[in-house]
Structure formats: structure tokens, C-alpha cells
Motif scaffolding. Structure first.
Motif, mmCIF file in Angstrom:
data_model
loop_
_atom_site.group_PDB
_atom_site.id
_atom_site.type_symbol
_atom_site.label_atom_id
_atom_site.label_comp_id
_atom_site.label_asym_id
_atom_site.label_seq_id
_atom_site.Cartn_x
_atom_site.Cartn_y
_atom_site.Cartn_z
ATOM 1 N N GLN A 21 43.166 31.727 64.155
ATOM 2 C CA GLN A 21 43.493 32.164 62.805
ATOM 3 C C GLN A 21 42.225 32.254 61.969
ATOM 4 N N PRO A 22 41.789 33.497 61.583
ATOM 5 C CA PRO A 22 40.572 33.630 60.763
ATOM 6 C C PRO A 22 40.844 33.172 59.347
ATOM 7 N N LYS A 23 39.834 32.758 58.666
ATOM 8 C CA LYS A 23 39.960 32.336 57.285
ATOM 9 C C LYS A 23 40.078 33.557 56.379
ATOM 10 N N THR A 24 41.062 33.524 55.444
ATOM 11 C CA THR A 24 41.293 34.643 54.530
ATOM 12 C C THR A 24 41.374 34.130 53.101
ATOM 13 N N PHE A 25 41.315 35.053 52.176
ATOM 14 C CA PHE A 25 41.507 34.715 50.758
ATOM 15 C C PHE A 25 42.327 35.830 50.110
ATOM 16 N N LYS A 26 43.071 35.466 49.068
ATOM 17 C CA LYS A 26 43.972 36.387 48.399
ATOM 18 C C LYS A 26 43.234 37.124 47.280
ATOM 19 N N VAL A 27 43.549 38.381 47.162
ATOM 20 C CA VAL A 27 42.950 39.225 46.127
ATOM 21 C C VAL A 27 44.059 40.022 45.452
ATOM 22 N N LYS A 28 44.038 40.063 44.130
ATOM 23 C CA LYS A 28 44.947 40.922 43.366
ATOM 24 C C LYS A 28 44.133 41.992 42.660
ATOM 25 N N VAL A 29 44.475 43.225 42.927
ATOM 26 C CA VAL A 29 43.770 44.364 42.332
ATOM 27 C C VAL A 29 44.728 45.055 41.354
ATOM 28 N N ILE A 30 44.274 45.201 40.130
ATOM 29 C CA ILE A 30 45.070 45.828 39.078
ATOM 30 C C ILE A 30 44.488 47.200 38.777
ATOM 31 N N THR A 31 45.272 48.225 39.034
ATOM 32 C CA THR A 31 44.865 49.586 38.651
ATOM 33 C C THR A 31 45.496 49.896 37.290
ATOM 34 N N MET A 32 45.336 51.135 36.828
ATOM 35 C CA MET A 32 45.869 51.510 35.528
ATOM 36 C C MET A 32 47.391 51.648 35.531
ATOM 37 N N ASP A 33 47.981 51.785 36.726
ATOM 38 C CA ASP A 33 49.437 51.951 36.765
ATOM 39 C C ASP A 33 50.115 51.114 37.836
ATOM 40 N N ALA A 34 49.385 50.163 38.450
ATOM 41 C CA ALA A 34 50.002 49.358 39.508
ATOM 42 C C ALA A 34 49.202 48.084 39.723
ATOM 43 N N GLU A 35 49.823 47.154 40.454
ATOM 44 C CA GLU A 35 49.155 45.922 40.882
ATOM 45 C C GLU A 35 49.335 45.772 42.380
ATOM 46 N N MET A 36 48.268 45.399 43.064
ATOM 47 C CA MET A 36 48.306 45.261 44.530
ATOM 48 C C MET A 36 47.689 43.924 44.916
ATOM 49 N N GLU A 37 48.213 43.350 45.969
ATOM 50 C CA GLU A 37 47.664 42.101 46.500
ATOM 51 C C GLU A 37 47.261 42.323 47.960
ATOM 52 N N PHE A 38 46.118 41.787 48.290
ATOM 53 C CA PHE A 38 45.583 41.924 49.653
ATOM 54 C C PHE A 38 45.163 40.555 50.168
ATOM 55 N N SER A 39 45.205 40.449 51.479
ATOM 56 C CA SER A 39 44.699 39.257 52.160
ATOM 57 C C SER A 39 43.393 39.666 52.846
ATOM 58 N N CYS A 40 42.276 39.141 52.364
ATOM 59 C CA CYS A 40 40.954 39.559 52.823
ATOM 60 C C CYS A 40 40.311 38.472 53.706
ATOM 61 N N GLU A 41 39.508 38.948 54.594
ATOM 62 C CA GLU A 41 38.766 38.009 55.436
ATOM 63 C C GLU A 41 37.553 37.498 54.678
ATOM 64 N N VAL A 42 37.160 36.331 55.060
ATOM 65 C CA VAL A 42 36.053 35.682 54.360
ATOM 66 C C VAL A 42 34.756 36.472 54.527
ATOM 67 N N LYS A 43 34.593 37.129 55.629
ATOM 68 C CA LYS A 43 33.339 37.839 55.903
ATOM 69 C C LYS A 43 33.286 39.226 55.263
ATOM 70 N N TRP A 44 34.357 39.617 54.597
ATOM 71 C CA TRP A 44 34.397 40.976 54.026
ATOM 72 C C TRP A 44 33.354 41.117 52.926
ATOM 73 N N LYS A 45 32.722 42.283 52.947
ATOM 74 C CA LYS A 45 31.827 42.654 51.861
ATOM 75 C C LYS A 45 32.619 43.382 50.776
ATOM 76 N N GLY A 46 31.928 43.624 49.685
ATOM 77 C CA GLY A 46 32.578 44.332 48.585
ATOM 78 C C GLY A 46 33.044 45.723 48.989
ATOM 79 N N LYS A 47 32.286 46.374 49.890
ATOM 80 C CA LYS A 47 32.641 47.716 50.343
ATOM 81 C C LYS A 47 33.956 47.716 51.113
#
Length: 589
Positions: A21-47
């Protein structure tokens, strides 16, 4: 030993699960008309995170956007080349990012290719205007609000968009609402007046028109930062946008005091807190300013680099990717235009069909009403025909009855005429009798008067006779008194001579007879007078009765003549008449 072996195996299995099980962290992204949640890996870059968001949104024009997060009193943009967790992102779970436009185009109509890109820019610029981050005049605010309404609601339909349909929408900045003493209904009326003129504009076209007006506003696409000048240490504002760098007074964000377009800047550098702008023209002075916060300095430099790169990129030939995107967008717009035209034509045809349907329904209802009226008229005509047939039959019966009645009337007329003739004869006889009775009455009156006169004469004679009798009695008394001494001298009365005694006795008898005869005569005269009076009264009563009989005969004659005339009129009338008139005619005689 078995227990120890089991414990060792369980530890090894737990370690194996942790490795899988890789280590992940939760991210919530708010756009102008929606909200999204993602499960990201610790090694992920901003790109990695940015690309995931762009793929989820369906965005290909990624160079305009970035992921912004809050750091203490300011904000920062997520760097694409560094790991997400290695940057100064919040330690919250989930970590909140805002997907926003980081750089703004110079000409939105030429640079914004995708519809999703236009839509995101439209939402962000609209929010900045409503939040008063971009200054907008009241007139421009109303016009922009009308395009926003067109983008949201489509074409204006008076029957559907009733007054008050914009009550829940935020369309104007609070500053504009407070500037004028106008009610919400008045503002809605002004917006609706412009909104009604945008008929036929699609949503993407309305949003593009909105952006084309907004890009001419002075504060559009400008990021402001507080700075100080090197020598005077005065407070200033630095503005960074797609055109270049601008220096403003603290109280004025509309008109810059000095501008440095990207085409005239040779180099921008900073050392800790000091920024240096070197113009391309070496004759111009180098401009230096200070910014106290290191994070702000990095942000300014990041925005300057990004805007300068886009400025240079616009002046080069588009890459193959951009050309493909523009070609696809052009084809998509052409396809949508054709679809809109087809849709508009279908809508027009549907409206025409609906109008034709409504007309047909109206015509159908009209025909149904006409048919109903015709049926009712037919029923009435049938009822009228039946009634007329019945009336014709009744009229025929009435005609027969009238003919029979006319014959009876004729007979009655003849009888009445005969009766009238008889009545006339009787009247003539009665008049003759009345005349004779009047003459007789006159004669009786004359005779009564004559008899009255005779009675008066007889009374007078009677009075005279009584006077004569009284005188005779007086004379006799006198004679008696004179002869009484002679008679007394004789003791024995001699026998009276036959003649004298008889004469005296006869004289006395005559006197008595004369007195009773006078009384009787007087009574007879009185009785005859009374009889004459009674006969006169009786004759007068008979005369009155004769007069009343003559008057009644005249009335009967007039009624009989009127009956004859009515019978003649009935005989002349047409055979058909109402029942009431027939009954009246039958009972008229």
C-alpha cells in the motif's frame, strides 16, 4: 514454539501489506463551478496533480491556469517541477487548492480556443467583477449582467421569464447597487431590457461577448502587489498583466503612473528584497523597487516570467498542438453553428408547428362550436318542422272548425237579423204604445186637472149650499120663534093641517136630506180625485217601465249588431290562428 512461529508470520504479513500500500494524501480542488477530491501519491509533483485536474476538467489550454493555495497572509501557485508535499502547502487533510486562471490573454477572442477555457475565464472574471476586484462602471455592469443572464437562461421568453426571475441571481457589484437609489425590481427591469436584445446568442457566444467587454476594463487581468521605491521609500503598487509591468499610486489602481511593456524590458532581476527592471533602451533609467516579503518577491518573479513567456509565444507561430486545437475548435464552432442553425430552424419550425397546432386547435374548437351550433340549429329546425307540422294540422283543424263556426255564425247572424227586425218592430210598437201612453197620461193629467177644478167648483158649490142651508136654518129659526106664541095660546093644539105639517115635515126632511147628500157628494168627489191621482201615478210608472224596456231593447239591438259584425269578421279571417284566439272567437258570441 508454534506460538512464536505464528507471531513471526503475522509480523511478516503486516510488513508485506505495508509495502504493497503506497502512501497517499487527500487533495480537494475547487474550480469555478465544481469541487473535486483526489487521492495523490506522496511522490507526485505539482505537474502530476495539475495534469490530473486538467484531464478531469477536459482542459487542453493548460498554460493559462494553475493551482493556487493560501500561505499565511498571501497566496502562492503550486510549482509543477517540485513535489507537492515539498512545497509550503497547508498541512490540512484534504489539502485545498483553487484551480484558477493564472495568466490572462491579450485578446480573448483570438487566444481562447476551447469552450471550457472560455467558460472558466467567464466565471472567474464575473466573480472578480462582483467581488469588486475589477472596477466596472454601472452601465458596463448592467450590460455584462445581461450577457450573463443570456448565458444562463438562453433567449428571453416573456411568457416564461416573469418579473422576479432574477431575484436569486447575483449580477451587479454591491458598489453599483449602493450608488443609486433603485430597487431590485428596477435593476432587473434595466437588465431585462438589454437581455431581451440578445435573442439568438448561444451560451458560448454570450460568455465570449462578456469577456470581450471585460478585457477592456482597466483592472482586468492585473495582479497587484505593494512595493516601495528605493530612494524616496514611498508606497506604490506594482501591477503585473499580459501587457507588462505598471506602477500605480496606492489610491489609484486604474491609471498607472509608469508602465513597462514586455517588449521594452530587457531584464528583470531581484536580490532578496530588491527588484530591478532594465529597459531594452539603454538610454532609459533602470527602475528599482522593494518588496518586503520573500514569498511575494518569488510570486512577482513567477508572474513576470510566465506573462513574458506568453507574450513572446503570442508573437510566434503557433505550435502544432495549438494549430490542431484551433482547427478542431474552428470545426467544432462551425459544427455547433450548423447545429445551432438547425436547432434554430427546428425551433422555428416547432414554433410554427405549435402556432399551426394552436391555430388548428383553435380552428377545431371553432369548427366543433360551429358543428355544435349547427346540430343545435338542426335540432331546433327539426323541432320547428315538427311544431310547424303540428301547427299545420292544428291550423287545418282550426280551419275546419272555423268553417263550421262560420256556418254557425252565418245562421246566428240570420237569426240575429231576424231577431233584430223583430226587435225593431217590437220597438216601433213599444214606441207607439209609449206615445199612446204619454198621450193617455197627458189626457189623464188634463182630466185630473179638470176634475180637480170641478171638485174645487163642487167644493165651492158645497160651501155655498152649506151657507144657504145655514141661512135657511137661521130663517126657519126666526120663523119658529115668531110663530111660538101663537101656538102657546092654544091649549089644545089644533090638528095641523095636512098640508102644513107635511110641508114642514117634508121641509125638515129636505133639509136633512140635503145635508147628507152634500156630505156624500163631497166624499165621492174626494174619492174620485184620489183615484185620478193614483191612476196618474200608475200611468207615470208605466211610462218609466216602458222607457227602461225601450232602452234595454236598444242595448240588445246594439249587442246583436256587434255580434253580427264579429261573426262576419270571423268568417273573413284566414284559417290559421293561435289556440287562444280560436277559443276567444268561439266564445265571442
Amino acid at each position: 514454539m508454534e506460538d512464536g512461529h505464528n507471531k513471526g508470520a503475522s509480523k511478516m504479513s503486516i510488513l508485506g501489506l505495508k509495502k504493497k500500500q503506497p502512501k497517499t494524501f487527500k487533495v480537494k480542488v475547487i474550480t469555478m463551478d465544481a469541487e473535486m477530491e483526489f487521492s495523490c501519491e506522496v511522490k507526485w509533483k505539482g505537474k502530476d496533480l495539475f495534469d490530473l485536474v486538467c484531464r478531469t476538467v477536459g482542459l487542453r489550454e493548460t498554460w493559462f491556469f494553475g493551482l493556487r493555495y493560501t500561505v499565511k497572509d498571501t497566496y502562492a501557485w503550486l510549482k509543477t517541477e517540485k513535489r507537492v508535499l515539498d512545497q509550503e502547502v497547508p498541512k490540512d487533510s484534504p489539502i485545498t487548492f483553487h484551480f484558477l486562471a493564472k495568466f490572462f490573454p491579450e485578446k480573448v477572442e483570438e487566444e481562447l480556443v476551447q469552450e471550457i477555457t472560455q467558460h472558466l475565464f467567464f466565471l472567474q472574471v464575473k466573480k472578480q467583477i462582483l467581488d469588486e476586484e475589477i472596477f466596472c462602471s454601472p452601465e458596463a455592469s448592467v450590460l455584462l449582467a445581461s450577457y450573463a443572464v443570456q448565458a444562463k437562461y438562453g433567449d428571453y421568453e416573456p411568457n416564461f421569464h416573469k418579473p422576479g426571475f432574477l431575484a436569486q441571481d447575483e449580477l451587479l457589484p454591491k458598489r453599483v447597487l449602493m450608488q443609486y437609489q433603485m430597487t431590485a425590481d428596477m435593476w432587473e427591469e434595466k437588465i431585462t431590457a438589454w437581455y431581451a436584445e440578445h435573442r439568438g446568442i448561444a451560451r458560448d457566444e454570450a460568455e465570449m461577448d462578456y469577456l470581450k467587454i471585460a478585457q477592456d476594463l482597466d483592472m482586468y487581468g492585473v495582479s497587484y502587489f505593494a512595493i516601495t521605491q528605493n530612494k524616496r521609500d514611498t508606497d506604490l503598487l506594482l501591477g503585473v498583466d499580459a501587457q507588462g509591468l505598471h506602477i500605480y499610486s496606492p489610491n489609484s489602481k486604474l491609471n498607472p503612473n509608469k508602465s513597462f511593456p514586455w517588449s521594452g524590458i530587457r531584464n528583470i532581476s531581484y536580490s532578496e528584497k530588491e527588484f530591478t527592471i532594465k529597459p531594452l533602451d539603454k538610454k532609459k533609467d533602470v527602475f528599482k523597487f522593494y518588496s518586503s516579503q520573500l514569498r511575494v518577491n518569488k510570486l512577482i518573479l513567477q508572474l513576470c516570467i510566465g506573462n513574458h513567456d506568453l507574450f513572446m509565444r503570442r508573437r510566434k507561430v503557433d505550435s502544432i498542438e495549438v494549430q490542431q486545437m484551433k482547427s478542431q475548435a474552428k470545426e467544432e464552432k462551425a459544427r455547433k453553428k450548423v447545429e445551432r442553425q438547425i436547432l434554430a430552424r427546428e425551433k422555428q419550425m416547432r414554433e410554427e408547428a405549435e402556432r399551426a397546432k394552436e391555430e388548428m386547435e383553435r380552428r377545431l374548437f371553432q369548427l366543433q362550436d360551429e358543428a355544435r351550433l349547427a346540430n343545435e340549429a338542426l335540432l331546433r329546425s327539426e323541432e320547428t318542422a315538427d311544431l310547424l307540422a303540428e301547427k299545420a294540422q292544428i291550423a287545418e283543424e282550426e280551419a275546419k272548425l272555423l268553417a263550421h263556426k262560420a256556418a254557425e255564425a252565418e245562421q246566428e247572424r240570420q237569426r240575429i237579423e231576424a231577431t233584430a227586425l223583430k226587435t225593431k218592430e217590437e220597438k216601433r210598437l213599444m214606441e207607439q204604445k209609449m206615445r199612446e201612453a204619454e198621450q193617455l197620461a197627458v189626457k189623464l193629467v188634463e182630466q185630473s186637472e179638470r176634475r180637480s177644478k170641478e171638485a174645487d167648483h163642487l167644493k165651492q158649490d158645497l160651501t155655498e149650499a152649506k151657507d144657504a142651508e145655514r141661512r135657511a136654518k137661521q130663517k126657519l129659526l126666526e120663523i119658529t120663534k115668531t110663530s111660538y106664541p101663537l101656538i102657546a095660546a092654544y091649549s089644545t093644539p089644533p090638528p095641523p093641517p095636512e098640508g102644513g105639517d107635511l110641508a114642514l115635515g117634508s121641509g125638515s126632511m129636505r133639509i136633512d136630506f140635503k145635508d147628507s147628500d152634500m156630505k156624500r157628494l163631497s166624499m165621492e168627489i174626494e174619492r174620485e180625485r184620489l183615484e185620478y191621482v193614483e191612476k196618474s201615478k200608475h200611468l207615470q210608472d208605466q211610462l218609466k217601465e216602458l222607457k227602461s224596456e225601450i232602452e234595454s231593447l236598444k242595448l240588445e239591438e246594439q249587442q246583436q249588431q256587434a255580434g253580427v259584425y264579429s261573426l262576419r269578421n270571423e268568417a273573413r279571417e284566414p284559417p290559421y290562428m293561435p289556440h287562444s284566439n280560436i277559443r276567444t272567437t268561439l266564445h265571442a258570441p
